[in-house]
Design a protein around this motif. Structure first.
Motif, PDB file in Angstrom:
ATOM      1  N   GLU A   6      21.974  23.880  12.968  1.00 13.59           N
ATOM      2  CA  GLU A   6      20.789  23.093  12.673  1.00 13.59           C
ATOM      3  C   GLU A   6      21.001  22.235  11.433  1.00 13.59           C
ATOM      4  O   GLU A   6      21.791  22.584  10.545  1.00 13.59           O
ATOM      5  CB  GLU A   6      19.571  23.998  12.412  1.00 13.59           C
ATOM      6  N   SER A  21      17.606  18.682  13.811  1.00 13.31           N
ATOM      7  CA  SER A  21      18.585  18.574  14.888  1.00 13.31           C
ATOM      8  C   SER A  21      19.323  19.896  15.038  1.00 13.31           C
ATOM      9  O   SER A  21      19.532  20.611  14.056  1.00 13.31           O
ATOM     10  CB  SER A  21      19.608  17.469  14.597  1.00 13.31           C
ATOM     11  N   CYS A  22      19.717  20.184  16.247  1.00 11.32           N
ATOM     12  CA  CYS A  22      20.511  21.378  16.535  1.00 11.32           C
ATOM     13  C   CYS A  22      21.615  20.974  17.496  1.00 11.32           C
ATOM     14  O   CYS A  22      21.332  20.585  18.637  1.00 11.32           O
ATOM     15  CB  CYS A  22      19.645  22.476  17.140  1.00 11.32           C
ATOM     16  N   VAL A  23      22.837  21.055  17.018  1.00 12.92           N
ATOM     17  CA  VAL A  23      23.986  20.686  17.839  1.00 12.92           C
ATOM     18  C   VAL A  23      24.645  21.955  18.355  1.00 12.92           C
ATOM     19  O   VAL A  23      24.898  22.891  17.593  1.00 12.92           O
ATOM     20  CB  VAL A  23      24.995  19.855  17.034  1.00 12.92           C
ATOM     21  N   ARG A  71      15.603  16.830  24.013  1.00 10.08           N
ATOM     22  CA  ARG A  71      17.000  17.224  24.126  1.00 10.08           C
ATOM     23  C   ARG A  71      17.828  16.071  24.677  1.00 10.08           C
ATOM     24  O   ARG A  71      17.338  15.252  25.464  1.00 10.08           O
ATOM     25  CB  ARG A  71      17.158  18.459  25.026  1.00 10.08           C
ATOM     26  N   GLU A  75      24.763  14.750  24.381  1.00 12.29           N
ATOM     27  CA  GLU A  75      25.164  14.995  22.992  1.00 12.29           C
ATOM     28  C   GLU A  75      25.067  16.472  22.630  1.00 12.29           C
ATOM     29  O   GLU A  75      25.365  16.851  21.493  1.00 12.29           O
ATOM     30  CB  GLU A  75      24.293  14.170  22.044  1.00 12.29           C
ATOM     31  N   ARG A  76      24.602  17.298  23.574  1.00 11.07           N
ATOM     32  CA  ARG A  76      24.436  18.744  23.330  1.00 11.07           C
ATOM     33  C   ARG A  76      23.578  18.994  22.103  1.00 11.07           C
ATOM     34  O   ARG A  76      23.888  19.829  21.250  1.00 11.07           O
ATOM     35  CB  ARG A  76      25.794  19.438  23.195  1.00 11.07           C
ATOM     36  N   THR A  77      22.489  18.250  22.026  1.00 11.02           N
ATOM     37  CA  THR A  77      21.629  18.320  20.849  1.00 11.02           C
ATOM     38  C   THR A  77      20.174  18.475  21.261  1.00 11.02           C
ATOM     39  O   THR A  77      19.728  17.847  22.227  1.00 11.02           O
ATOM     40  CB  THR A  77      21.791  17.053  19.997  1.00 11.02           C
ATOM     41  N   TYR A  79      16.277  18.298  19.441  1.00  6.66           N
ATOM     42  CA  TYR A  79      15.607  17.776  18.265  1.00  6.66           C
ATOM     43  C   TYR A  79      14.207  18.364  18.150  1.00  6.66           C
ATOM     44  O   TYR A  79      13.588  18.742  19.142  1.00  6.66           O
ATOM     45  CB  TYR A  79      15.475  16.252  18.353  1.00  6.66           C
TER      46      TYR A  79
END
Length: 115
Positions: A6, A21-23, A71, A75-77, A79
């Protein structure tokens, strides 16, 4: 090994906005239900937003209309847009990935709302 990282926390004045953000690592991301939780000081962890693999969202009444989860599978993210922040939104915010009986957590990011 699944990892969630995060970012985006910080100090903001009441009424302000932040975007967390969370990748995620790995190619599995699009299959998972993703969620944001928070844990205020001295309180239990609580759900603040969830999003299915198909983009359906849910929110508790405490943040509905102020927070938005989104999501980006490419980007595999995931928000969390937080608007109209209140002092009671102060907490450590965690990203969570869920699939069947498996769950993974990020390390958390701190959000402080204060003037």
């Amino acid at each position: 090994q699944v990892q969630l990282v995060e970012s985006g926390g910080g100090l903001v004045q009441p009424g302000g906005s932040l975007r967390l953000s969370c990748v995620a690592s790995g190619s599995w991301f699009s299959n998972y239900f993703m969620a944001w939780y928070r844990q205020p000081p001295g309180k239990e962890r609580e759900l603040v937003a969830g999003i299915t693999r198909n983009g359906l969202t849910n929110y508790p009444d405490s943040v509905k209309g102020r927070f938005t989860i989104a999501r980006d599978n490419a980007e595999r993210t995931v928000y969390l847009q937080m608007n109209s922040l209140k002092p009671e939104d102060k907490a450590v915010y965690y990203c969570k990935a869920e699939l069947l009986l498996t769950a993974y957590w990020g390390q958390g990011t701190h959000v402080t709302v204060s003037s």
